[in-house]
Design an enzyme around this catalytic site. Structure first.
Site: not given
Ligand code: PAF
Length: 286
Positions: A37, A148-149, A151, A154, A177, A186-187
Site C-alpha cells: 500500500h 496493486g497487480e 489482485d 480486480q 511488493v 498482503s493484509s
Molecule cells: O484491494 C482491496 O483492498 C479492495 O478490494 C478495494 C479495491 C479497496 C475495494 O474494497
C-alpha cells in the site's frame, strides 16, 4: 494528514483542493496496510498534489461473515503508515456512511469477469469490489486511482468498470511488493501462523516453476500444471487454481488451449495456506 469520516467532508476537501488547482490521486484500501500500500501512495504522490487514501472494509465483497469479522483492522497503525508514505487525506467511513440502508439495491455486475477464477471461488466478491470502487470513484472524483497487480483480476475488473461506465479516471496498476523470500505482501499475511507463513512462500515458488516450464517450451498449459504440482507438494496448502491468462483474463490453456501463444501472459495462483486464502501472480515474458 487529515482523517475524514463522511462523504460530505471528503467532497468538500476535494472541491477546495481542486479550486487551488490540485490534481487528485486515490488509493483505495481496506486497511491493514503494508509496504504494498505504501508503494501505491508513493506512486500517487509523484503525480498528484492531493493524495487521498481510503480505508473501508467493504462488507459487500466478503462472501463469508467469518472472513469479514477476522479481517485485520488497526486504524492507528494504518494512519501512521499513510502519513509516512505521503498521503494528505485518509477517508475512513463507517459502513453506515457508505451503505445507509444496510446495502445497495443497485450494484455493479462484473459480467463475465465475475464468472471466472475468483468469481467462481468467491461468489459475489467481485460485484462487491466493483460496487464499492464505483462508489469511491464517484465520491472522490480522482484523476487517477492506484491498485496493486497482486489482485490481477480486480485490476482487470476496475479497468473495465471505468471503461464501460465512461468514468474519467486513469487506473494505474502497480507492481506487487514482495517479502525477501518472495511472498507477496498482503493484509491477509498477518493471519498466518508461523508454520503457515513459511508454507505461504509456495505460491511464489509455484509461479516461478510455472514460468520456467513456459521458458522450457511447455506452453501456458505446462506452466499451469507445473505451478499446480508445486502447490500440491506443500502439505499446508490447498490449491484452488492456477491459470494462464491474457490481460483480458482469457484462459490460454483451458478449457481449450489457445494456439500460437507467444506471451507475455499472466500466471495466476490461488490457494489456502493454513486456513488463509492467498492469491498471487507473475507476468510470464514472451
Ligand atoms: O484491494 C482491496 O483492498 C479492495 O478490494 C478495494 C479495491 C479497496 C475495494 O474494497
Amino acid at each position: 494528514m487529515r482523517l475524514v469520516e463522511t462523504i460530505g467532508e471528503l467532497r468538500a476537501e476535494v472541491a477546495e483542493q481542486r479550486r487551488a488547482g490540485a490534481g487528485v490521486g486515490l488509493v483505495p484500501t481496506m486497511g491493514a496496510l503494508h509496504a504494498g500500500h505504501a508503494s501505491l501512495v508513493e506512486r500517487a504522490r509523484d503525480r498528484h498534489a492531493l493524495v487521498l487514501a481510503s480505508i473501508f472494509v467493504n462488507p459487500l465483497q466478503f462472501e463469508r461473515p467469518d472472513d469479514l469479522e477476522r479481517y485485520p483492522r488497526d486504524l492507528e497503525r494504518d494512519l501512521a503508515l499513510l502519513e509516512r508514505s505521503g498521503a494528505q487525506v485518509c477517508f475512513a467511513p463507517v459502513a453506515k456512511e457508505m451503505y445507509p440502508d444496510g446495502g445497495p439495491i443497485v450494484s455493479v455486475d462484473p459480467g463475465t469477469i465475475g464468472a471466472t477464477l475468483e468469481g467462481v471461488s468467491r461468489p459475489g466478491h467481485l460485484s462487491g469490489v466493483a460496487t464499492v470502487v464505483a462508489k469511491l470513484l464517484c465520491i472522490a472524483t480522482p484523476d487517477a486511482a492506484y491498485f496493486g497487480e497482486k489482485d490481477f483480476q480486480q485490476l482487470v475488473l476496475v479497468r473495465r468498470l471505468v471503461r464501460d461506465l465512461s468514468m474519467p479516471v486513469d487506473v494505474v496498476g502497480c507492481a506487487t511488493v514482495r517479502e525477501p523470500d518472495g511472498l507477496a505482501t498482503s493484509s491477509r499475511n498477518a493471519r498466518l501462523s508461523v508454520a503457515g507463513r513459511a508454507a505461504a512462500t509456495v505460491l511464489h515458488r509455484a509461479l516461478l516453476a510455472g514460468s520456467a516450464a513456459w521458458r522450457a517450451g511447455r506452453g501456458p498449459g505446462g506452466a499451469e500444471t507445473v505451478a499446480a504440482q508445486e502447490v500440491r507438494a506443500e502439505p499446508l496448502a490447498t490449491l484452488d487454481y492456477t491459470a494462464a491468462v491474457d490481460d483480458r483474463l482469457t484462459r490460454l490453456a483451458a478449457p481449450a488451449p489457445v494456439t500460437g501463444v507467444t506471451g507475455p501472459f499472466r500466471l495466476l495462483v490461488a490457494a489456502t495456506v493454513d486456513g488463509v486464502r492467498l492469491v498471487d501472480n507473475v507476468e510470464v515474458p514472451s
